[in-house]
Design an enzyme around this catalytic site. Sequence first.
Site, PDB file in Angstrom:
ATOM      1  N   SER A 279       0.627  -0.854   0.151  1.00 44.81           N
ATOM      2  CA  SER A 279      -0.222  -0.272   0.627  1.00 44.81           C
ATOM      3  C   SER A 279       1.099   1.430   0.006  1.00 44.81           C
ATOM      4  O   SER A 279       2.018   1.396   0.613  1.00 44.81           O
ATOM      5  CB  SER A 279      -1.038   0.105   0.950  1.00 44.81           C
ATOM      6  OG  SER A 279      -1.710   1.331   0.875  1.00 44.81           O
TER       7      SER A 279
ATOM      8  N   LYS B  54       1.833  -3.135   6.309  1.00 39.68           N
ATOM      9  CA  LYS B  54       2.467  -3.148   5.189  1.00 39.68           C
ATOM     10  C   LYS B  54       3.315  -3.160   5.131  1.00 39.68           C
ATOM     11  O   LYS B  54       4.310  -4.065   3.953  1.00 39.68           O
ATOM     12  CB  LYS B  54       1.302  -2.538   4.370  1.00 39.68           C
ATOM     13  CG  LYS B  54       0.756  -2.201   4.054  1.00 39.68           C
ATOM     14  CD  LYS B  54      -0.109  -3.781   3.530  1.00 39.68           C
ATOM     15  CE  LYS B  54      -1.835  -4.004   2.968  1.00 39.68           C
ATOM     16  NZ  LYS B  54      -2.038  -5.302   2.424  1.00 39.68           N
TER      17      LYS B  54
ATOM     18  N   TYR C 208      -2.177  -0.033   9.916  1.00 36.22           N
ATOM     19  CA  TYR C 208      -2.078  -0.550   9.047  1.00 36.22           C
ATOM     20  C   TYR C 208      -0.965  -0.362   7.801  1.00 36.22           C
ATOM     21  O   TYR C 208      -0.502  -1.348   8.054  1.00 36.22           O
ATOM     22  CB  TYR C 208      -3.477  -0.248   8.234  1.00 36.22           C
ATOM     23  CG  TYR C 208      -3.195  -0.163   6.352  1.00 36.22           C
ATOM     24  CD1 TYR C 208      -4.091  -1.254   6.327  1.00 36.22           C
ATOM     25  CD2 TYR C 208      -2.775   0.427   5.500  1.00 36.22           C
ATOM     26  CE1 TYR C 208      -4.117  -1.825   5.227  1.00 36.22           C
ATOM     27  CE2 TYR C 208      -3.142   0.383   4.275  1.00 36.22           C
ATOM     28  CZ  TYR C 208      -4.055  -0.995   3.843  1.00 36.22           C
ATOM     29  OH  TYR C 208      -3.547  -0.816   2.614  1.00 36.22           O
TER      30      TYR C 208
END
Length: 317
Positions: free
Chosen positions: A115, A143, A139
Amino acid sequence: MTWLVTGGAGYIGSHVVRAFAADGIDVVVIDDLSSGKPEFLVEGVPFVEANLLDSAATRKALEGVSGVVHLAGYKYAGVSVEKPMHTYTQNISAMVSLLNEMAAAGVANIVFSSSAGVYGTPKDEVVTEQTAPDPQSPYGETKQVGEWLLADQAKAVPLNYTALRYFNVVGSGDPKVYDASPYNLFPIVCNLLTQGKIPQIYGTDHPTPDGTSIKDYVHVADLARAHVAAARALDSGKTLEPVYNLGSGTGTSVREIMDAARRVTGIDFTPTEGPRRPGDPSRVVASGELAARDLEWKNTHTVDEMFASAWEAWPKG
């Protein structure tokens, strides 16, 4: 050549499954349907309903496959701040389980869904793969850790891999599949217009031509085709870069998205305006040159085409 797509019942995952099928590649899907939808599954594609933390189910799904596209995970950056342990469990613990089962099964190819969240709020005018990661949410951190897991595992066991760093994925390549995220701009606008409400622009004082923030939007069907190219390259033994940005290299402002929505839908509206949201960057645009070189990556859709496809697929009943 058969590939396992984790998270293959999701918005992006189901487009990847369709792209593989269109290219004549057999696919198996594993998804726990926590955010994926059964109606997004492709008829005739084998489906295992399970979380990757279920080692036995993952082992079964890996039978006879030559590679994995790993998209399954918890994807909401903002909410990950409130649920960090849940995010780490679904994005890191589950990936560790997957990599262990891949090694046990002798599956040595993986395309990882990373991402733009790994970059945080970059200072570079155009983000490249050399831009230093600075994730600013659990988050984004997961990643980046996922990319580390691949690099470390590749030193220990045979593993050919690449990570594709997505920017803002929009649109639809199939009228039955739509982005249902309550946090993404396109579905927010579609939902509000369907209800007869007026969308809002947050921040009109950015240092950009029209005062609204500029982000990199890529069409989901173009993104899906990049996964096919990466899978074919890895399956043929080609060595790819460890990471690729899937960005357009240009960018589109929020006001330009609103203008496209008005043109496409025929709904005449003037968006309301509010203050900037904390941490919202003024401009995030990525170079896709490396992906163009190695994966024939290209964003082939205009902003009107992107929004038109999202609007066509959006449930209006």
